[in-house]
Design an enzyme around this catalytic site. Structure first.
Site, short mmCIF file in Angstrom:
data_model
loop_
_atom_site.label_atom_id
_atom_site.label_comp_id
_atom_site.label_asym_id
_atom_site.label_seq_id
_atom_site.Cartn_x
_atom_site.Cartn_y
_atom_site.Cartn_z
N HIS A 160 42.24 56.94 42.98
CA HIS A 160 42.65 55.54 42.90
C HIS A 160 42.37 54.83 44.22
O HIS A 160 43.28 54.70 45.06
CB HIS A 160 44.14 55.43 42.58
CG HIS A 160 44.49 55.73 41.16
ND1 HIS A 160 44.39 54.78 40.16
CD2 HIS A 160 44.92 56.87 40.57
CE1 HIS A 160 44.76 55.32 39.01
NE2 HIS A 160 45.08 56.58 39.22
N CYS A 199 39.80 56.15 37.70
CA CYS A 199 40.67 57.14 37.06
C CYS A 199 40.50 57.09 35.54
O CYS A 199 39.49 57.54 35.02
CB CYS A 199 42.12 56.97 37.50
SG CYS A 199 43.14 58.43 37.16
N GLU A 233 42.18 51.79 44.70
CA GLU A 233 42.93 50.52 44.73
C GLU A 233 44.38 50.69 45.15
O GLU A 233 45.09 49.71 45.37
CB GLU A 233 42.88 49.86 43.35
CG GLU A 233 43.90 50.34 42.33
CD GLU A 233 43.64 51.71 41.71
OE1 GLU A 233 44.31 52.04 40.71
OE2 GLU A 233 42.77 52.46 42.22
#
Length: 253
Positions: free
Chosen positions: A191, A111, A193
């Site tokens: 994202h 990002c 993660e």
């Protein structure tokens, strides 16, 4: 050191296995490595964590030497890359990323970290039209040769990147470039993660950024329902980055 083998020689265990090293860069403490950090730890990485804005009045841009690491990963931020109030620390980080690209150090920008990569490659970051800003789960069109699923992925962004012609776009969804690559440097707009813990902190900090068509509770519920699948997706992306982009041997990660 040879590309993809940055400083491995002094990190051999008694059994002969090399311990790979990762530098993980968070911009704010809440922009944590989450799933990516967990997966790298499970893959046996020795992890160094650097946070830029522990003290927002005194940003830390004295990064470790990237040549000491096999991979560098930078995560999101509540800042906008073009905000003049952030440029005092954004510009040194862009220079740092540019130096990694020049030195062929494998880099993954998530990002905001991907947006800074775009700037380091000669592109720029721009505000997306309101109707093309994204928050929540997304899927996208992705290069069929990549061992990465089209989704679901979590995203939360108001900005998007504009890239030079020599940067390879690997995934797009009509609203923004979602995945791109230049050599051993990869950027995402989404994202990978994200898990309920880290997104829960974002919901608490930035509820005014959540559009009317959804809610913080809905975002977290969607993540919880898709948790197992999204972890597998993140593992696929991390393994692709480690082995296809960073060119690390599988027995080293």
């Amino acid at each position: 050191p040879q590309p993809g083998c940055h400083g491995l020689g002094d990190r051999t265990l008694s059994g002969g296995r090399v311990v790979p090293r990762a530098l993980l860069i968070s911009h704010e403490p809440e922009a944590a490595p989450a799933l990516i950090g967990q997966i790298l730890a499970e893959r046996g990485f020795d992890i160094t964590h650097h946070t830029v804005l522990v003290e927002p009045a005194a940003p830390s841009t004295d990064f470790p030497d990237p040549a000491a690491f096999d991979v560098v990963v930078a995560f999101g931020s509540f800042s906008n890359a073009y905000d003049e109030r952030a440029r005092a620390w954004v510009e040194p980080e862009v220079d740092f990323i540019r130096s990694m690209v020049d030195r062929n150090v494998p880099y993954l920008g998530v990002c905001f970290g991907g947006q800074l990569l775009a700037e380091s490659l000669g592109g720029h970051v721009e505000r997306a039209p309101e109707e093309e800003q994204e928050i929540g789960l997304v899927t996208f069109d992705i290069d069929d040769v990549l061992p990465i699923p089209a989704g679901p992925w979590f995203t939360w962004h108001e900005d998007r990147v504009a890239l030079p012609d020599d940067v390879e776009v690997l995934a797009h969804n009509g609203k923004a470039v979602q995945l791109f690559r230049h050599g051993r440097a990869v950027g995402t707009q989404f994202h990978p993660e994200a898990d309920t813990g880290v997104v829960g902190s974002w919901v608490s900090i930035g509820p005014d950024h959540i559009p009317e068509h959804t809610s913080g509770a809905q975002l977290l519920q969607d993540l919880e329902i898709n948790e197992a699948r999204m972890r597998r997706n993140c593992e696929d992306l991390v393994d692709w980055f480690l082995h296809d982009v960073a060119d690390l041997p599988k027995d080293a990660a």
